[in-house]
Design an enzyme around this catalytic site. Structure first.
Site, PDB file in Angstrom:
ATOM      1  N   ASP A 105       0.570  -1.298   0.243  1.00 12.32           N
ATOM      2  CA  ASP A 105      -0.192   0.052  -0.555  1.00 12.32           C
ATOM      3  C   ASP A 105       1.047   1.146   0.146  1.00 12.32           C
ATOM      4  O   ASP A 105       1.416   1.478   1.187  1.00 12.32           O
ATOM      5  CB  ASP A 105      -1.173  -0.377   1.087  1.00 12.32           C
ATOM      6  CG  ASP A 105      -2.010   1.633   1.293  1.00 12.32           C
ATOM      7  OD1 ASP A 105      -2.582   0.499   0.332  1.00 12.32           O
ATOM      8  OD2 ASP A 105      -1.912   1.968   1.810  1.00 12.32           O
ATOM      9  N   ASN A 126      -2.620  12.843  -3.538  1.00 18.46           N
ATOM     10  CA  ASN A 126      -3.662  12.590  -4.631  1.00 18.46           C
ATOM     11  C   ASN A 126      -4.109  14.676  -4.037  1.00 18.46           C
ATOM     12  O   ASN A 126      -4.356  15.252  -5.223  1.00 18.46           O
ATOM     13  CB  ASN A 126      -4.592  12.102  -4.208  1.00 18.46           C
ATOM     14  CG  ASN A 126      -4.737  10.910  -5.584  1.00 18.46           C
ATOM     15  OD1 ASN A 126      -4.222  11.096  -6.253  1.00 18.46           O
ATOM     16  ND2 ASN A 126      -5.882  10.098  -5.199  1.00 18.46           N
ATOM     17  N   ASP A 137      -1.878   9.361 -10.775  1.00 12.03           N
ATOM     18  CA  ASP A 137      -2.123   7.828 -12.059  1.00 12.03           C
ATOM     19  C   ASP A 137      -0.284   7.398 -11.923  1.00 12.03           C
ATOM     20  O   ASP A 137       0.121   6.816 -12.385  1.00 12.03           O
ATOM     21  CB  ASP A 137      -2.767   8.565 -12.695  1.00 12.03           C
ATOM     22  CG  ASP A 137      -4.189   8.475 -12.119  1.00 12.03           C
ATOM     23  OD1 ASP A 137      -4.941   7.768 -11.463  1.00 12.03           O
ATOM     24  OD2 ASP A 137      -5.156   8.747 -13.457  1.00 12.03           O
ATOM     25  N   GLU A 165      -4.741   2.698  -4.544  1.00 14.09           N
ATOM     26  CA  GLU A 165      -2.910   2.467  -3.776  1.00 14.09           C
ATOM     27  C   GLU A 165      -2.698   1.216  -3.704  1.00 14.09           C
ATOM     28  O   GLU A 165      -1.475   1.276  -3.294  1.00 14.09           O
ATOM     29  CB  GLU A 165      -2.705   3.974  -3.344  1.00 14.09           C
ATOM     30  CG  GLU A 165      -3.305   3.516  -2.127  1.00 14.09           C
ATOM     31  CD  GLU A 165      -4.481   3.799  -1.303  1.00 14.09           C
ATOM     32  OE1 GLU A 165      -4.540   3.648  -0.078  1.00 14.09           O
ATOM     33  OE2 GLU A 165      -5.520   3.806  -1.941  1.00 14.09           O
TER      34      GLU A 165
END
Length: 523
Positions: free
Chosen positions: A383, A391, A400, A427
């Site tokens: 993770d 983000n 991305d 993620e």
């Protein structure tokens, strides 16, 4: 990691070798065309040989007819000469007997169509008696070949000399002569019968012969006596160097050969035959073009038909080959489309890693294999630390890009073909490691963690200032009592443990973690 998928172009039990249809079709069409051409050649060659064989039979029959006619002609003439010679050998041919002999000569000439006339010459070659009413008085015949022959040869047999022009009326004749002796055996004169050359010319014309053909009557030494077509300039010419006389072997009575004429270059079928009783030979020649005229017509028609059939087969083959090529192209397009759909269905479009669908399929396969072979199976759950803050700070486009960079690290670290890197969701990533124990999984997880740090991806919202990941590892030997859901939950519990240990670390599931995972699964 290769995962078996359904392929409509191959049998389920394994890959089958595809038939090279295009090559087979071209080979078959070529074989059919070659067979047709070969059969045409054999048929035409057989027909050609048959026509030549038939022509040889016809030519042999023609020469036999010519030989028989010549034999009869000269034999009848010889009999007349023999009977007259015997009579004059006994009674002589004095002045008292000459009127009677002249009448006898005339009657004998009238009885035989081939005779031009009968002539008697004394020992000096002067005219004594002829079958004509008016006796020709000239210089005599001492210069003639037949007269000189009898002067020098004592034989009483008939002699056939080269063709000459009659001094009686200028007509072409073939002289047949006999020697006359007195009672003491001394040379007394020559009795000669002139056979009309026109008689043989008329006989030759009674046969059907092509324009390039010829018929010949000659002495055994090749001296031409009569010929069709008639050519006065060739009368008396020697044929000893001509093709047929060169071809015949010594002692050959009858034979034939296909020879190209040196005079005009025409290929002819020559047939010759020697007369049994006289030193004469007859020859008949038919041009090969005339012999094979019918064959040429049949050959043209057959070749045209076969050519049209071959053309039709080739056109059909061309259409068929185009259809096969189109089918192969469509099949290749479908296969590529299937592969693209399979890739879309089993891989994440952003990162290019396997998606959860492919992961679950692979996990089922490896779970069963590990249970059968008693081999360890490991799973790494991964993770990205503080990804929501990333983000919020840099935007979703950068997020991305960050996911793609982490996916690149996973691909570079998974060196074995059997290892499967997966985007598990958001993620979160996973790495499935068949035939790998916990130590191997921990080592790979640590390599992944360090590789992400080495990327130096700036993350200002992270305590370290750079992007980091947390990883949880779990490994066991599957059995029939285990489930894939529990396996995933335990690896996920290890990841949960790594996050609670401060993130940016690798953790393996502890005993307490296993119990907690089991409790969560029971709820």
């Amino acid at each position: 990691m290769p995962i078996p998928t359904f392929d409509p172009f191959h049998a389920p039990g394994g890959a089958l070798k595809r038939l090279p249809l295009l090559k087979a079709a071209v080979a078959f069409i070529a074989a059919v065309c070659l067979c047709l051409c070969g059969l045409l050649y054999l048929q035409l060659e057989q027909s050609r040989r048959y026509d030549l064989a038939s022509a040889r039979v016809a030519s042999a029959n023609l020469t036999r007819a010519m030989a028989q006619q010549a034999q009869d002609t000269f034999q009848q003439t010889d009999l007349v000469l023999a009977s007259l010679a015997d009579w004059m050998q006994i009674d002589g041919f004095g002045h008292a007997l000459q009127p009677r002999l002249q009448q006898t000569f005339a009657r004998r000439v009238q009885s035989l169509e081939q005779l031009h006339g009968l002539f008697l010459f004394d020992k000096d070659g002067h005219w004594v008696i002829t079958s004509f009413a008016n006796l020709h008085r000239g210089a005599g015949v001492a210069d003639r070949e037949y007269f000189a022959f009898h002067q020098q040869n004592a034989s009483l047999l008939a002699h056939i000399g080269p063709a000459i022009r009659s001094r009686q009326n200028g007509e072409w004749i073939i002289p047949v002569s006999r020697r006359l002796n007195d009672s003491d055996g001394n040379f007394q004169g020559v009795l000669m019968a002139g056979v009309k050359m026109a008689y043989f010319d008329q006989f030759f014309k009674s046969f059907s012969l092509d324009d390039e053909g010829e018929m010949v009557l000659a002495l055994a030494d090749g001296t031409l006596l009569a010929r069709r077509p008639f050519d006065e300039t060739k009368i008396g010419r020697s044929l000893a160097q001509d093709a047929i006389f060169q071809h015949e072997t010594q002692g050959t009575v009858i034979g034939n050969a296909v020879i190209r004429s040196a005079a005009d270059g025409v290929i002819r079928l020559y047939d010759h035959q020697h007369l049994r009783a006289y030193p004469l030979v007859v020859t008949a020649a038919m041009s090969e073009e005339a012999i094979l005229a019918g064959w040429y017509d049949r050959a043209f028609q057959s070749s045209l038909i076969v050519g049209l059939v071959v053309l039709g087969i080739c056109l059909f083959g061309w259409v068929f080959v185009r259809q096969v090529r189109n089918s192969e192209r469509i099949e290749a397009d479908l296969r590529r489309a299937q592969e693209a759909l399979e890739l879309i269905a089993t891989h994440d479009s952003l990162t290019g890693l396997a998606n959860r669908r492919l992961f679950e399929r692979a996990l089922d396969i490896e779970f069963g294999r590990g249970a059968r072979q008693r081999s360890p199976l490991s799973l790494i759950m991964l993770d990205i630390d503080f990804f929501k803050r990333y983000n919020d700070t840099y935007g979703h486009v950068a997020g991305d890009h960050c996911l793609a960079e982490v996916a690149t690290v996973l691909r570079n670290c998974c060196h074995r073909k059997a290892d499967l890197a997966v985007r598990y969701g958001g993620e979160e990533f996973a790495v499935l490691l068949p035939d790998t124990n916990l130590q191997g999984a921990m080592a790979l997880a640590e390599q992944i963690r360090r590789s992400v740090i080495d990327k130096h991806i700036t993350h200002s919202a992270s305590p370290s200032g750079y992007l980091t990941v947390s990883l949880g590892c779990y490994a066991f030997v599957p059995s029939s009592l285990d489930s894939t859901e529990a396996f995933i939950q335990r690896a996920d519990a290890a990841l949960y443990q790594a996050k609670h240990s401060g993130r940016n670390c690798v953790e393996a599931l502890s005993r307490e973690g296993v119990l907690d995972a089991l409790e969560r699964s029971d709820r």
